[in-house]
Scaffold this motif. Structure first.
Motif, short mmCIF file in Angstrom:
data_model
loop_
_atom_site.label_atom_id
_atom_site.label_comp_id
_atom_site.label_asym_id
_atom_site.label_seq_id
_atom_site.Cartn_x
_atom_site.Cartn_y
_atom_site.Cartn_z
N VAL A 236 0.83 -1.20 0.00
CA VAL A 236 0.00 0.00 0.00
C VAL A 236 0.87 1.26 0.00
N GLY A 237 1.95 1.20 0.77
CA GLY A 237 2.84 2.37 0.89
C GLY A 237 3.59 2.72 -0.37
N LYS A 238 3.53 1.86 -1.38
CA LYS A 238 4.27 2.12 -2.62
C LYS A 238 3.50 3.01 -3.60
N VAL A 239 2.23 3.29 -3.31
CA VAL A 239 1.40 4.01 -4.27
C VAL A 239 0.76 5.24 -3.63
N SER A 240 1.08 6.39 -4.12
CA SER A 240 0.38 7.64 -3.81
C SER A 240 0.82 8.67 -4.83
N ASP A 241 -0.12 9.53 -5.22
CA ASP A 241 0.20 10.52 -6.24
C ASP A 241 -0.77 11.70 -6.12
N ASP A 242 -0.20 12.89 -6.01
CA ASP A 242 -0.99 14.12 -5.99
C ASP A 242 -1.36 14.44 -7.44
N LEU A 243 -2.44 13.87 -7.92
CA LEU A 243 -2.77 13.91 -9.34
C LEU A 243 -3.00 15.32 -9.87
N ASN A 244 -3.61 16.17 -9.07
CA ASN A 244 -3.89 17.52 -9.56
C ASN A 244 -2.83 18.54 -9.17
N GLY A 245 -1.79 18.08 -8.46
CA GLY A 245 -0.67 18.94 -8.14
C GLY A 245 -0.98 20.11 -7.24
N ASP A 246 -2.02 19.99 -6.41
CA ASP A 246 -2.36 21.11 -5.53
C ASP A 246 -1.69 21.05 -4.17
N GLY A 247 -0.82 20.04 -3.99
CA GLY A 247 -0.08 19.94 -2.72
C GLY A 247 -0.89 19.33 -1.59
N GLN A 248 -2.11 18.87 -1.87
CA GLN A 248 -2.96 18.26 -0.84
C GLN A 248 -3.43 16.90 -1.33
N TYR A 249 -3.64 16.00 -0.38
CA TYR A 249 -4.15 14.67 -0.72
C TYR A 249 -5.62 14.59 -0.30
N ASP A 250 -6.48 14.41 -1.29
CA ASP A 250 -7.91 14.33 -1.03
C ASP A 250 -8.56 13.39 -2.04
N ILE A 251 -9.86 13.49 -2.20
CA ILE A 251 -10.62 12.60 -3.05
C ILE A 251 -10.15 12.62 -4.51
N ASN A 252 -9.41 13.64 -4.90
CA ASN A 252 -9.00 13.80 -6.29
C ASN A 252 -7.68 13.09 -6.63
N ASP A 253 -7.05 12.46 -5.65
CA ASP A 253 -5.70 11.93 -5.87
C ASP A 253 -5.67 10.40 -5.91
N ARG A 254 -4.47 9.85 -5.97
CA ARG A 254 -4.30 8.40 -6.10
C ARG A 254 -3.71 7.82 -4.82
N TYR A 255 -4.17 6.59 -4.50
CA TYR A 255 -3.78 5.97 -3.23
C TYR A 255 -3.46 4.49 -3.41
N GLY A 256 -2.74 3.98 -2.43
CA GLY A 256 -2.48 2.54 -2.40
C GLY A 256 -3.69 1.76 -1.94
N LEU A 257 -4.53 2.38 -1.09
CA LEU A 257 -5.71 1.72 -0.55
C LEU A 257 -6.83 2.73 -0.40
N ALA A 258 -8.03 2.33 -0.81
CA ALA A 258 -9.25 3.08 -0.53
C ALA A 258 -10.21 2.14 0.18
N ALA A 259 -10.80 2.61 1.28
CA ALA A 259 -11.66 1.73 2.06
C ALA A 259 -12.61 2.54 2.93
N MET A 260 -13.75 1.93 3.23
CA MET A 260 -14.67 2.52 4.20
C MET A 260 -14.17 2.13 5.59
N LEU A 261 -14.03 3.11 6.45
CA LEU A 261 -13.52 2.86 7.79
C LEU A 261 -14.67 2.35 8.66
N ASP A 262 -14.87 1.04 8.61
CA ASP A 262 -16.00 0.42 9.29
C ASP A 262 -15.59 -1.01 9.65
N ALA A 263 -16.51 -1.95 9.49
CA ALA A 263 -16.21 -3.36 9.81
C ALA A 263 -15.12 -3.92 8.92
N ASP A 264 -14.87 -3.23 7.79
CA ASP A 264 -13.82 -3.67 6.88
C ASP A 264 -12.50 -3.88 7.63
N PHE A 265 -12.20 -2.97 8.54
CA PHE A 265 -10.92 -3.06 9.25
C PHE A 265 -10.95 -4.11 10.35
#
Length: 489
Positions: A236-265
């Motif tokens: 998971v730690g190998k993948v992250s990318d600020d796709l829009n180049g705004d210096g912030q990581y949010d819904i618009n960027d790329r991640y190693g993991l996306a998940a609902m923080l619930d029973a999944d964990f």
């Protein structure tokens, strides 16, 4: 007590009624004597023979209805997908449901009828009302892990499946882990067979991103027994990318993991062979205290979620909003999903694969997959318990033979899943399904969802969390256990 008196009267009525709707003598027909045909082929000729046959021969039940209470119109889609059909329409899943139901209806001379009053929250009050009134409204009910089971046990609204002579839990179309894990004092109030398809957490991965980042062959890692929590966190730690180049990581960027923080964990802990509650030597439901292994697992999950920019999480309340990251958008390498929702990804452009949850380490023998499945329940007010049991046996057997091959081999194996290796992974996943009594008998409490609660609150002090909550939550399980000790049947 009114409920117990009503149940006693209904039990007597059940003994008088038998299988026939009017108390008339039933006619037995052997499996070979009654042969359902669909088209030009006899159903029995198409069966695999891999599954045990029911011990009790099919009976003519006089055309009576089998009334099944179920939930509808919610995000929990299983009840509407897998149990009822008005007729063949060319959809393979629907047609398998229809043929299975038609076969059982012909075998037993019954009519399967689904009854719904709304979403999953309607099941408990409907059964409560039926039992309190002593009214045999429902022969069976379909329910779910997270809604009302402990309340129904406490009020003894559900019948004990182990007390029904027409049911044989040793048959291979019943989940064997279930009987061992969930039976308390010989009482089994909810059950899972092949009639209730598996609903488990799985890890999906985006094969395009896997190729783009030149990552390992995850299928081979799983088969080599090296798909561990440490390995997963590292990937998971190998993948992250600020796709829009705004210096912030949010819904618009790329991640190693996306998940609902619930029973999944919570499923990560079960995957590592830890359960929030287990049965002691006397069969009592006891909260398991965090061990060194538990603390180590949690610290790795905490790092996974909060250290760096490789994980994107959202809450259940954010489903359907602009905060939910959809896997089909292609922004995450890994995604924690539900096996019942794989069909929603059929339009995804990038190929994806399916993996089990990781083991704790390579020494752990098997991968383990938490079931958040629905269950089959029998209301204590069911008019004829043996009839309900007989029908469930046949629904379970013919589901194994006729429905699950479509659900599993055809539907998941080719229609939605993009490669043969994912089908192999599903074999591993479905063969190692486990249940956590904490969730089934404790519902949505601070212990059954400890991983979620700790992570949401960014709480690193695991020992203090359990110390502050064990006594109060143990009372929940003690109360359920006491109900088991005083069960009607």
């Amino acid at each position: 007590m009114k409920i117990k008196r009503a149940i006693a009267l209904l039990l007597l009525a059940g003994l008088l009624v038998g299988c026939g709707a009017t108390g008339t003598e039933t006619k037995d027909t052997t499996n070979s004597d009654t042969e359902t045909t669909v088209g030009d082929t006899t159903i029995e000729e198409e069966l695999s023979g891999k599954w045990d046959k029911p011990d009790i021969a099919a009976k003519d039940c006089g055309g009576r209805d089998l009334n099944i209470l179920y939930a509808s119109g919610t995000s929990y889609r299983a009840h509407e997908l897998y149990f009822f059909s008005d007729g063949e329409n060319g959809d393979t899943l629907n047609d398998a449901v229809y043929k299975r139901n038609l076969t059982v209806e012909d075998k037993l001379n019954i009519k399967i009828k689904g009854i719904t009053l709304g979403d999953i929250t309607t099941i408990y009050p409907a059964i409560q009302k039926s039992v309190m009134a002593g009214s045999p409204d429902y022969d069976l009910s379909l329910t779910h892990t997270y809604e009302g089971i402990s309340w129904m046990i406490g009020e003894q609204l559900l019948y004990n499946w182990n007390a029904i002579e027409s049911v044989n839990m040793s048959k291979n179309y019943w989940n064997q882990n279930m009987n061992e894990t969930l039976a308390v004092n010989g009482v089994l109030p909810v059950v899972k067979s092949e009639y209730m398809p598996p609903e488990v957490f799985v890890i999906l991965f985006n094969k395009k991103l896997q190729d783009d980042y030149q990552l390992d062959d995850y299928y081979q890692v799983v088969k080599d027994g090296k798909w561990t929590l440490d390995y997963f966190v590292n990937e998971v730690g190998k993948v992250s990318d600020d796709l829009n180049g705004d210096g912030q990581y949010d819904i618009n960027d790329r991640y190693g993991l996306a998940a609902m923080l619930d029973a999944d964990f919570q499923a990560f802990f079960n995957g590592c062979n830890f359960y929030a509650v287990s049965k002691d030597d006397e069969g009592k439901l006891v909260i398991n205290q965090p061990t060194e292994k538990f603390v180590d697992m949690y610290s790795k999950l905490y790092s996974l979620v909060y250290d760096g920019h490789s994980t994107y999480t959202y809450r259940f309340s954010q489903l359907g909003t602009d905060k939910e990251m959809k896997f089909e958008n292609g922004q995450a390498l890994f995604y924690i999903g539900n096996s019942n929702d794989i069909d929603l990804l059929r339009s995804m452009d990038a190929d994806f694969g399916i993996l089990p949850f990781p083991k704790y380490d390579e020494q752990q023998e098997n991968y383990r997959t938490l079931s958040m499945s629905g269950f089959i329940a029998m209301p204590a007010s069911a008019g004829d318990k043996e009839f309900s049991g007989l029908a469930t046996e046949y629904l379970s057997y013919y589901s194994a033979e006729m429905f699950m091959p479509v659900f599993y081999d055809t539907l998941l194996g080719t229609k939605y899943v993009r490669d043969n290796e994912s089908s192999e992974m599903l074999d591993i996943i479905f063969e190692n399904i486990v249940f956590d009594p904490a969730m089934v008998y404790g519902a949505y409490n601070e212990i059954s969802y400890s991983a979620m609660n700790l992570l949401v609150n960014k709480n690193k002090d695991v020992m203090s969390y359990f110390k502050a909550r064990t006594n109060s939550n143990q009372k929940v399980y003690d109360k359920v256990y006491e109900s088991f000790m005083d069960y009607n049947s």
